[in-house]
Design a protein around this motif. Structure first.
Motif, mmCIF file in Angstrom:
data_model
loop_
_atom_site.group_PDB
_atom_site.id
_atom_site.type_symbol
_atom_site.label_atom_id
_atom_site.label_comp_id
_atom_site.label_asym_id
_atom_site.label_seq_id
_atom_site.Cartn_x
_atom_site.Cartn_y
_atom_site.Cartn_z
ATOM 1 N N UNK A 1 0.803 -1.233 0.000
ATOM 2 C CA UNK A 1 0.000 0.000 0.000
ATOM 3 C C UNK A 1 0.836 1.285 0.000
ATOM 4 N N UNK A 2 2.083 1.203 0.438
ATOM 5 C CA UNK A 2 2.912 2.413 0.472
ATOM 6 C C UNK A 2 3.744 2.537 -0.807
ATOM 7 N N UNK A 3 4.042 3.775 -1.162
ATOM 8 C CA UNK A 3 4.866 4.017 -2.354
ATOM 9 C C UNK A 3 6.340 4.146 -2.021
ATOM 10 N N UNK A 4 6.608 4.377 -0.738
ATOM 11 C CA UNK A 4 8.019 4.523 -0.341
ATOM 12 C C UNK A 4 8.224 4.045 1.095
ATOM 13 N N UNK A 5 9.449 3.695 1.373
ATOM 14 C CA UNK A 5 9.775 3.191 2.713
ATOM 15 C C UNK A 5 11.143 3.725 3.149
ATOM 16 N N UNK A 6 11.248 3.999 4.454
ATOM 17 C CA UNK A 6 12.533 4.377 5.044
ATOM 18 C C UNK A 6 13.055 3.170 5.824
ATOM 19 N N UNK A 7 14.258 2.709 5.471
ATOM 20 C CA UNK A 7 14.831 1.491 6.067
ATOM 21 C C UNK A 7 16.044 1.895 6.911
ATOM 22 N N UNK A 8 15.902 1.783 8.235
ATOM 23 C CA UNK A 8 17.008 2.146 9.137
ATOM 24 C C UNK A 8 17.868 0.919 9.383
ATOM 25 N N UNK A 9 19.085 0.933 8.876
ATOM 26 C CA UNK A 9 19.952 -0.235 9.066
ATOM 27 C C UNK A 9 20.668 -0.154 10.422
ATOM 28 N N UNK A 10 21.325 -1.263 10.757
ATOM 29 C CA UNK A 10 21.999 -1.362 12.059
ATOM 30 C C UNK A 10 23.511 -1.554 11.818
ATOM 31 N N UNK A 11 23.982 -2.764 11.899
ATOM 32 C CA UNK A 11 25.437 -2.997 11.866
ATOM 33 C C UNK A 11 26.007 -3.298 10.484
ATOM 34 N N UNK A 12 27.298 -3.064 10.371
ATOM 35 C CA UNK A 12 28.064 -3.539 9.230
ATOM 36 C C UNK A 12 28.088 -5.073 9.316
ATOM 37 N N UNK A 13 28.129 -5.731 8.190
ATOM 38 C CA UNK A 13 28.025 -7.204 8.185
ATOM 39 C C UNK A 13 26.562 -7.564 8.016
ATOM 40 N N UNK B 1 13.384 13.946 5.978
ATOM 41 C CA UNK B 1 13.213 12.619 5.339
ATOM 42 C C UNK B 1 12.338 11.732 6.225
ATOM 43 N N UNK B 2 12.653 11.738 7.523
ATOM 44 C CA UNK B 2 11.907 10.899 8.472
ATOM 45 C C UNK B 2 10.425 11.293 8.475
ATOM 46 N N UNK B 3 10.184 12.603 8.538
ATOM 47 C CA UNK B 3 8.789 13.077 8.578
ATOM 48 C C UNK B 3 8.044 12.774 7.285
ATOM 49 N N UNK B 4 8.767 12.696 6.200
ATOM 50 C CA UNK B 4 8.129 12.467 4.899
ATOM 51 C C UNK B 4 7.776 10.990 4.661
#
Lengths: 288, 288
Positions: free
Chosen positions: B149-161, B231-234
């Motif tokens: 249903x969404x056209x965009x997503x914000x993906x918060x990553x965590x660690x390297x690896x 970006x977060x608010x959008x």
């Protein structure tokens, strides 16, 4: 022994363990943790005595949680599990009845944290694997010589559970016809053996049980009773088990005594201090 | 999220690790440890923000050791090892190409601390064992619905690896035809992924890489840049990886957003906060 930077994380890990055994009150445990931070912010220097610091932290926990013996159940469990493995160890010692093997068994008792175990197989495997390892320092000739030349020995024990394996070494020492005095803690601290724990596994079969007059982490010279100081001074030959006793005894002048340390160097700070690798098993004469 | 009493020992354990990577000067490390005790003695209360506290501690270490990136080598190693296992994981996902399996793989990336591994077999075993486990919370229906249903997503990553395994989930998300923005840290902290780490494994194939404008442990709302706040608010749809982002995002009002947390609850404090068991693997929609 003095602290190293690595002791900071370790004090907190131990404190969390003791608090979890002493109380379910999470808010109180947060408050005690903050108190420990405050204490350490004022007492964490190069010349800080490790045993004194540890003792103060554990006493803060006992006092604030109103629990005089957080490790009460762990200690009963520790002795019980170690006693369960006694026949296995006796069987092993029947096959190789040497003094060195008895020393190793006493050190393996120091490696195993009996209170932490659940599965039978792990303990048997650990015992057998450790027995197959060599002692990284092995002053066995000096040790046997001391057993032959002295008329009495003071044996400083460490943890409950571990004392079951000490009993086997004590029986071997008895063959050298020495009077044995076995020193325990007066009051509970961590899972260290007190008189009741020692009697519980029959250590009194091999020697007189005395207490050091204090409930400190390891040995803290300023805290021992006058009675124990007299006993200590009257002994030229001392066997010291575990890291806590090493940390404490190396703080005092031992030049007039023959002191043998039996331990596994379970932490970096102590391994560095002795000049060995972590988890090395050691029997060494101090000041030789 | 707020701290619990258990965070005390954990802050010190993490600090020791970071100090060991940053410096060989034992005296300096003792001094920093004492500074951390002092800081925590004044900032260890029920309402203390866990991420802010962790960030302050790591910044103290970076500043005092003059090492801006203690985990520099660990991060390179982490990506390298994870990339080595990419073909194996791709093979597994060929056999079961479901969204749930991709989610699990991304969470397994969160379980594995690639920098800490040496033996090949252990990692393969861990991946396969973890894949055979069920998700303890599995809001997969809601998750797929959000992807549709969404056209965009914000993906918060965590660690390297870990980001190598995120890449596989991102490729799956791309099938739902969303614009993806991938948020990394601006400055190095712990082994968290920065822009260079993300580019190193090709995350930019699937979306625009942005940084949060800060080098904080997890997400700290007061520290993010104005650019990132916009970006977060959008974004009404957010995917958040790992414990640090959970600790930070649950501190702010998320009622206008659909936020999905993908993580393994590796510590008691977070497991308690969510109401699951330690080491449970979770995909859950917040505020549903």
């Amino acid at each position: 022994m003095k602290i190293s930077y690595e002791c900071g994380a370790c004090f907190l890990r131990q404190a969390r363990e003791a608090m979890d055994l002493a109380s379910d009150d999470e808010e109180l445990k947060l408050e005690i943790t903050r108190d420990i931070f405050e204490f350490l912010s004022k007492n964490f220097y190069l010349n800080t005595n490790s045993n004194k610091t540890g003792s103060t932290i554990h006493n803060m926990i006992k006092q604030k949680t109103c629990c005089t013996d957080p490790y009460f159940e762990e200690k009963i469990k520790g002795n019980k599990i170690a006693l369960k493995y006694l026949p296995l160890v006796q069987e092993i010692l029947k096959k190789d009845n040497s003094l060195e093997n008895h020393v190793k068994i006493a050190i393996i008792g120091n490696i195993l944290d009996f209170g932490a175990f659940k599965l039978d197989d792990d303990i048997e495997k650990l015992i057998k694997e450790s027995l197959s390892k060599k002692l990284a320092i092995k002053d066995i000739y000096e040790f046997e010589n001391a057993l032959k030349t002295h008329g009495k020995v003071l044996y400083l024990v460490d943890n409950t559970g571990e004392i079951v394996f000490d009993k086997l070494l004590l029986s071997k020492i008895k063959e050298y016809d020495l009077d044995i005095t076995i020193a325990v803690k007066k009051e509970p601290i961590l899972n260290d053996a007190c008189r009741e724990d020692a009697l519980n596994v029959g250590l009194d079969e091999y020697g007189e049980i005395v207490d050091i007059g204090a409930g400190t982490v390891g040995y803290v010279d300023s805290e021992i009773s006058q009675d124990f100081r007299e006993i200590f001074n009257a002994h030229d030959f001392v066997i010291s088990k575990g890291m806590g006793n090493y940390e404490g005894l190396t703080e005092i002048n031992l030049s007039s005594k023959e002191v043998f340390f039996l331990l596994c160097a379970k932490c970096n700070t102590i391994a560095r201090d002795i000049g060995v690798n972590t988890f090395d098993m050691l029997l060494f004469k101090y000041n030789k």
